[in-house]
Design an enzyme around this catalytic site. Sequence first.
Site, PDB file in Angstrom:
ATOM      1  CG  HIS A   1      24.622  27.161  54.545  1.00  0.00           C
ATOM      2  ND1 HIS A   1      23.509  27.483  54.053  1.00  0.00           N
ATOM      3  CD2 HIS A   1      24.476  28.073  55.354  1.00  0.00           C
ATOM      4  CE1 HIS A   1      23.199  28.966  53.869  1.00  0.00           C
ATOM      5  NE2 HIS A   1      24.476  28.829  54.297  1.00  0.00           N
ATOM      6  CD  GLU A   2      25.104  27.647  59.885  1.00  0.00           C
ATOM      7  OE1 GLU A   2      23.762  28.432  58.900  1.00  0.00           O
ATOM      8  OE2 GLU A   2      25.841  28.569  59.673  1.00  0.00           O
TER       9      GLU A   2
ATOM     10  CB  CYS B   1      22.800  32.948  52.596  1.00  0.00           C
ATOM     11  SG  CYS B   1      24.172  33.025  53.689  1.00  0.00           S
TER      12      CYS B   1
ATOM     13  CG  HIS C   1      28.720  30.992  55.798  1.00  0.00           C
ATOM     14  ND1 HIS C   1      28.473  32.177  55.320  1.00  0.00           N
ATOM     15  CD2 HIS C   1      27.057  30.273  56.798  1.00  0.00           C
ATOM     16  CE1 HIS C   1      27.151  31.973  54.788  1.00  0.00           C
ATOM     17  NE2 HIS C   1      26.614  31.574  55.286  1.00  0.00           N
TER      18      HIS C   1
HETATM   19  O1  LIG Z   1      24.530  30.742  57.143  1.00  0.00           O
HETATM   20  C1  LIG Z   1      23.420  30.484  58.212  1.00  0.00           C
HETATM   21  N1  LIG Z   1      22.091  31.127  57.683  1.00  0.00           N
HETATM   22  O2  LIG Z   1      23.001  32.276  56.529  1.00  0.00           O
HETATM   23  C2  LIG Z   1      20.798  31.489  58.349  1.00  0.00           C
HETATM   24  C3  LIG Z   1      19.627  31.509  56.804  1.00  0.00           C
HETATM   25  N2  LIG Z   1      19.774  29.711  56.411  1.00  0.00           N
HETATM   26  C4  LIG Z   1      19.314  29.002  56.897  1.00  0.00           C
HETATM   27  O3  LIG Z   1      18.901  29.348  57.862  1.00  0.00           O
HETATM   28  C5  LIG Z   1      19.226  27.858  56.353  1.00  0.00           C
HETATM   29  C6  LIG Z   1      17.735  28.732  55.207  1.00  0.00           C
HETATM   30  C7  LIG Z   1      17.487  27.040  54.170  1.00  0.00           C
HETATM   31  C8  LIG Z   1      18.782  26.264  53.900  1.00  0.00           C
HETATM   32  C9  LIG Z   1      19.831  26.075  54.393  1.00  0.00           C
HETATM   33 CL1  LIG Z   1      20.984  25.001  55.085  1.00  0.00          CL
HETATM   34  C10 LIG Z   1      20.342  27.111  55.760  1.00  0.00           C
HETATM   35 CL2  LIG Z   1      21.321  27.559  56.732  1.00  0.00          CL
HETATM   36 NI    NI Z   2      24.669  31.016  55.367  1.00  0.00          NI
END
Ligand SMILES: O=CN(O)CCNC(=O)c1cccc(Cl)c1Cl
Ligand code: NI
Length: 183
Positions: free
Chosen positions: A153-154, A110, A157
């Site tokens: 994941h988003e 993240c 947030h």
């Molecule tokens: O909320 C977004 N971020 O924090 C951006 C950076 N992380 C990534 O791109 C990322 C990396 C690995 C697994 C997932 Cl699922 C994600 Cl989302």
């Molecule tokens: Ni993130």
Amino acid sequence: MITMDDIIREGNPILEQVAEEVEIPAAEEDKQTLTEMLEYLKNSQDDETAEKYGLRPGVGLAAPQIGISKRMIAIYFEDPNGTLYEYGLFNPKIVSHSVENTYLMSGEGCLSVDREVPGYVPRHSRITVKAVTLEGKEVKLRLKGYAAVVFQHEIDHLNGTMFYDRINPEDPFAQPENSKPIE
Ligand SMILES: O=CN(O)CCNC(=O)c1cccc(Cl)c1Cl
Ligand code: NI
């Protein structure tokens, strides 16, 4: 343009809040923000630009991560089959999901977390998401695999949940129940 200076890091309460719904039709300001979030992802995946501006790569970004507590997310990545996922979405909502779970063998990272947090992050294998696009269209997206993981994941947030909140504290690499891994 958004750079790492604009990214809110863990410890800032905004990352733990439930973000507000965006008024639809979206205001110009919100459309501008979402466009810049999408631009960040593209810039972060372009080696030259990322190097030039010191951008950490991302495949998704949520508005709270740039200090805006609104329900807006940007997604940008190409999956192994060559399908491009490019979305700027307002008010995304998971309206249904599989019983089966999944998780990335490589774990998750993240932009708001300046450290490695090892462990499997259990996610729904398949989700259906309703949202309004940057262009103002209502969409219903059926997602599975890596795309489903990124969207979760988003959307987490937007609800103040960080990926590490979902890792098993007793055994971070315990196989999540009823789950199939993603290599
Ligand atoms: O909320 C977004 N971020 O924090 C951006 C950076 N992380 C990534 O791109 C990322 C990396 C690995 C697994 C997932 Cl699922 C994600 Cl989302
Ligand atoms: Ni993130």
